[in-house]
Enzyme design. Structure first.
Site, PDB file in Angstrom:
ATOM      1  CE  LYS A  54      -4.350  -2.913   2.464  1.00  0.00           C
ATOM      2  NZ  LYS A  54      -4.881  -2.592   3.792  1.00  0.00           N
ATOM      3  CD  GLN A  98      -3.318  -4.143   6.789  1.00  0.00           C
ATOM      4  OE1 GLN A  98      -3.530  -2.900   5.805  1.00  0.00           O
ATOM      5  NE2 GLN A  98      -3.991  -5.417   6.448  1.00  0.00           N
ATOM      6  CG  ASP A 121      -9.393  -0.196   4.898  1.00  0.00           C
ATOM      7  OD1 ASP A 121      -8.988  -0.363   3.865  1.00  0.00           O
ATOM      8  OD2 ASP A 121      -8.837  -0.819   5.285  1.00  0.00           O
TER       9      ASP A 121
END
Ligand code: NDP
Length: 297
Positions: A54, A98, A121
């Site tokens: 990422k 995460q 997200d």
């Protein structure tokens, strides 16, 4: 029949190129570069790999990023206070915590503590709820990436029977909602969602025109479980022991690629299918957050 390959690596590169151009235009018109704050709790090796991918993508497209590494001993209260600070910081456009988190932390509570306007997200209940009722929202990156792949390859979904194997909040459920959408350009499929209590999985998979597999079970779907011409999207990423590899493992999906590809019309490989699209869609969401395109206030 041998399936045509849905090349996620290629489409992800095209998506990143597009985002890079848009970020450049955004900055050239006098705005600061978008900023993504990644929060990584503990020392999960797989998480390190995903965060690495990422942050590399951010650098490529001109999004600024920082990874905050927090110890796995952090309390829920401390983590939520940290997130609150990021919520209040105007220089932070997107926040990504995460997953998975250490067992003592509730991912639901942590996700809900993120300002939904920075939830790149697309996991916050506000975004999931708005997605469900067809309102603009941050879309969970993996399902959004699958829809992008269908668009790129002009794979129709309207009127098709889409079967989703796996019902997680981050892949299975949201992709079933997007495929089932009645309004707009996308979706319009009839969807069936299977999970581990589904009796006779084959009865469902064999009737799929489109099969999305996100169960995290290597070789769950075999050639005899699908019909000729099916479009297969294999989301699974599983490490299986492989002595021929330096690392000692290979990455495989949830489908037995060799037997399924003989019957499918289209198929995503693992790796190089859905994975790169997930990262590319995160870049897109971060730019949308910086531009306040979804939530103007
Ligand atoms: P989860 O473990 O959260 O969800 C898996 C889902 O599949 C659950 O609903 C589970 O049911 C169900 N399931 C498990 N076994 C079976 C079975 N035998 N038959 C039918 N359903 C079953 O995983 P995720 O959704 O997060 O991820 C799924 C896979 O996709 C993983 O391999 C993951 O690594 C990969 N992934 C890949 C991404 C990418 O970018 N390519 C992004 C995200 C995930 P239950 O909950 O009841 O156990």
């Amino acid at each position: 029949m041998s399936a045509k390959i849905i090349d996620g690596k290629k489409v992800a590169q095209l998506t990143r190129d597009e985002v890079k151009k848009d970020v450049n235009d955004w900055v050239e018109s006098g705005n600061r570069a978008p900023f993504l704050q990644v929060v990584l709790v503990g020392n999960n090796p797989a998480s390190d790999v995903y965060v690495g991918a990422k942050t590399r993508a951010c650098k490529e497209v001109g999004i600024e990023t920082d990874t905050m590494r927090l110890p796995d001993t952090i309390s829920a209260k401390e983590l939520e206070a940290t997130i609150q600070e990021l919520n209040n910081d105007d220089s932070v456009d997107g926040i990504l915590v995460q997953l998975p988190l250490p067992n003592h932390l509730s991912s639901h509570n942590v996700i809900e503590s993120i300002d939904y306007r920075k939830d790149v997200d697309g996991f916050h209940p506000m975004n999931v709820g708005r997605l469900t009722v067809g309102q603009p929202s941050f879309r969970s990156c993996t399902p959004a990436g699958i829809i992008e792949l269908f668009k790129h390859y002009s794979i129709p979904t309207k009127g098709k029977h889409a079967v989703v194997v796996g019902a997680s909040n981050i892949v299975g459920r949201p992709i079933s909602i997007l495929l089932n959408k009645e309004k707009g350009e996308e979706g319009k499929a009839t969807t069936t969602v299977c999970h581990k209590f589904t009796k006779d999985l084959t009865q469902h998979t064999i009737s799929a025109d489109i099969l999305i597999v996100a169960a995290g079970q290597p070789n769950l779907i075999k050639g005899e479980m699908v019909k000729e011409g099916v479009v297969v999207v294999d989301v699974g990423i599983n490490r299986v022991a492989d002595e021929t590899k330096e690392k000692g493992y290979s990455l495989v999906g949830d489908c037995d690629f060799e037997s399924v590809k003989e019957k499918a019309s289209w198929i995503t490989p693992v790796p190089g299918g859905v994975g790169p699209m997930t990262v590319a869609m995160l870049m897109k969401n971060t730019l949308l957050a910086a531009k306040k395109s979804i939530y103007p206030q």
